[in-house]
Design an enzyme around this catalytic site. Structure first.
Site, PDB file in Angstrom:
ATOM      1  N   PRO A 142       0.824  -1.213   0.000  1.00  0.00           N
ATOM      2  CA  PRO A 142       0.000   0.000   0.000  1.00  0.00           C
ATOM      3  C   PRO A 142       0.860   1.266   0.000  1.00  0.00           C
ATOM      4  O   PRO A 142       1.892   1.332   0.665  1.00  0.00           O
ATOM      5  CB  PRO A 142      -0.830  -0.115   1.280  1.00  0.00           C
ATOM      6  CG  PRO A 142      -0.314  -1.281   2.030  1.00  0.00           C
ATOM      7  CD  PRO A 142       0.553  -2.093   1.139  1.00  0.00           C
TER       8      PRO A 142
ATOM      9  N   GLY B 192       4.136   4.010   5.119  1.00  0.00           N
ATOM     10  CA  GLY B 192       5.303   3.649   5.926  1.00  0.00           C
ATOM     11  C   GLY B 192       5.736   2.212   5.728  1.00  0.00           C
ATOM     12  O   GLY B 192       6.484   1.662   6.535  1.00  0.00           O
TER      13      GLY B 192
ATOM     14  N   GLY C 230       7.237   1.142   2.848  1.00  0.00           N
ATOM     15  CA  GLY C 230       8.343   1.060   1.899  1.00  0.00           C
ATOM     16  C   GLY C 230       7.928   0.858   0.454  1.00  0.00           C
ATOM     17  O   GLY C 230       8.725   0.347  -0.350  1.00  0.00           O
TER      18      GLY C 230
ATOM     19  N   ALA D  91      10.571   0.026  -2.400  1.00  0.00           N
ATOM     20  CA  ALA D  91      10.538  -1.298  -3.029  1.00  0.00           C
ATOM     21  C   ALA D  91      10.417  -1.164  -4.551  1.00  0.00           C
ATOM     22  O   ALA D  91      11.062  -1.911  -5.296  1.00  0.00           O
ATOM     23  CB  ALA D  91       9.380  -2.119  -2.469  1.00  0.00           C
TER      24      ALA D  91
ATOM     25  N   ASP E 137      15.378   2.805   5.218  1.00  0.00           N
ATOM     26  CA  ASP E 137      14.419   2.131   4.325  1.00  0.00           C
ATOM     27  C   ASP E 137      15.117   1.423   3.163  1.00  0.00           C
ATOM     28  O   ASP E 137      14.872   0.245   2.904  1.00  0.00           O
ATOM     29  CB  ASP E 137      13.413   3.146   3.764  1.00  0.00           C
ATOM     30  CG  ASP E 137      12.376   3.577   4.795  1.00  0.00           C
ATOM     31  OD1 ASP E 137      12.550   3.240   5.971  1.00  0.00           O
ATOM     32  OD2 ASP E 137      11.404   4.247   4.412  1.00  0.00           O
TER      33      ASP E 137
HETATM   34  O1  PMV Z   1       9.243   5.928   5.131  1.00  0.00           O
HETATM   35  P1  PMV Z   1       8.663   5.735   6.475  1.00  0.00           P
HETATM   36  O2  PMV Z   1       7.331   6.373   6.666  1.00  0.00           O
HETATM   37  O3  PMV Z   1       8.769   4.317   6.943  1.00  0.00           O
HETATM   38  O4  PMV Z   1       9.573   6.556   7.505  1.00  0.00           O
HETATM   39  C1  PMV Z   1      10.935   6.404   7.553  1.00  0.00           C
HETATM   40  C2  PMV Z   1      11.417   6.540   8.924  1.00  0.00           C
HETATM   41  C3  PMV Z   1      11.805   7.922   9.411  1.00  0.00           C
HETATM   42  O5  PMV Z   1      12.686   7.673  10.491  1.00  0.00           O
HETATM   43  C4  PMV Z   1      10.593   8.699   9.895  1.00  0.00           C
HETATM   44  C5  PMV Z   1      12.526   8.748   8.354  1.00  0.00           C
HETATM   45  C6  PMV Z   1      13.897   8.206   7.974  1.00  0.00           C
HETATM   46  O6  PMV Z   1      14.413   8.673   6.959  1.00  0.00           O
HETATM   47  O7  PMV Z   1      14.479   7.374   8.692  1.00  0.00           O
END
Ligand code: PMV
Length: 336
Positions: free
Chosen positions: A112, A116, A118, A122, A163
């Protein structure tokens, strides 16, 4: 790159590759400020890219199947298109030295969007893998991660790099910004549920808001980030020991601290409470916050948690299991 991630049909000259989603187990936001974070792959939800040869002169065409659009490498388009164009351009230059090719790149994703999990990372990783396959190159996961990091920069402004690291390596990772990732030991099987609030959220907005608040209340925010960093260290030990109860408590504590930095939302808090009341060992928001998904650690003997989440407002519930490690953890080379 594993066998499941790639496929090449040598007769019809297409090359296909995929990449899985991810969630952050503990440490989001604090990781942007130098604290550690732990992220885990969600391998059962994947994005796929397929590269097909075009006739000479047709150039590079990108087809974003889920967005219902198609565009060339140069054409000015939406921010989403720009991210795809950047990924393709960087990957082609890295892999072949130029962008002078005639190929169609078709992307689709079961992850989705903007939750958050990825999805964008991906998609970018699948594109790099499929292009590498097509042009018969074998970049390492660290090289793929570094390429995808450039796309993350475009999408998120100041990403920590967690990520792209977890998605490119597709292994649970202990991550500190600017350091080589460490792959962590998992001492026992752990079952996670991911429940969707249904609200899309932009990580970039949450990261910028936290930065604004950190500037105003630096000491308080740094105190919170360092508490998050400590609980990440403890979570690493809990994972190594397969200690679900301890890990669940740490996830709960992490959620409290994310509430303190104001990145939670009523719908995230609601699903976190529903999961805990239904018997999850722990639950927290995951990723940037403001919307998106929560992550809950489920007890195997409580299958009704997913059902309860769906009956109480979750748009969808996904599950992912961390299996115990078979080999000793090792430190990966540079490049993240
Ligand atoms: O992409 P998300 O929503 O999983 O967020 C990444 C995690 C954060 O720590 C909020 C941002 C980052 O760059 O690490």
């Amino acid at each position: 790159m594993t066998i499941e991630n790639v496929a090449q049909d040598r007769d019809s000259t297409f090359s296909e590759a995929s990449a899985g989603g991810k969630v952050i187990l503990v440490g989001e936001h604090a990781v942007v400020y130098g604290a550690p974070a732990i992220a885990i792959p969600v391998s059962n939800l994947r994005a796929t890219a397929r590269v097909t040869n075009l006739l000479p002169g047709q150039g590079v065409v990108i087809e974003a199947t889920d967005l219902g659009t198609e565009f060339s490498l140069e054409e000015a388009a939406s921010p989403e298109a720009l991210a795809l164009q950047t990924t393709v351009r960087n990957a082609l230059v890295y892999l072949t030295g130029n962008t002078d090719h005639d190929v169609r790149i078709e992307v689709r994703s079961k992850i989705p969007l903007a939750r958050g999990m990825g999805s964008g990372t991906a998609v970018a990783t699948a594109i790099v893998r499929a292009l590498a396959r097509h042009f018969i190159r074998q970049p390492s996961p660290a090289e793929i991660s570094a390429l995808v990091f450039e796309t993350e920069r475009l999408l998120h402004g100041t990403p920590s790099g967690v990520d792209n690291t977890v998605v490119a390596h597709e292994r649970p990772v202990y991550f500190v910004k600017g350091r080589p990732p460490e792959f962590i030991r998992i001492g026992g099987a752990l079952n996670f549920l991911i429940a969707d609030t249904g609200t899309m959220a932009r990580t970039r907005d949450a990261v910028l808001d936290v930065q604004r608040r950190w500037r105003l209340e630096r000491a308080r925010y740094e105190g919170i980030f360092s508490r998050i960093g400590k609980l990440v260290e403890e979570a690493r030990e809990a994972l190594a020991g397969g200690d679900a109860e301890r890990l669940g408590c740490l996830m709960n504590e992490n959620h409290d601290l994310l509430q303190e930095i104001q990145v939670s939302s009523p719908s995230l808090d609601h699903l976190v409470s529903v999961a805990r009341d239904a018997g999850a060992v722990g639950a927290k928001l995951t990723g940037g916050g403001y919307g998106g998904v929560i992550l809950a650690l489920a007890r195997e003997e409580r299958p009704e948690v997913a059902e309860t989440l769906l009956q109480n407002g979750a748009l969808a519930v996904y599950s992912t299991t961390l299996q115990p490690s078979k080999v000793a953890p090792r430190l990966e080379g540079r490049g993240g």
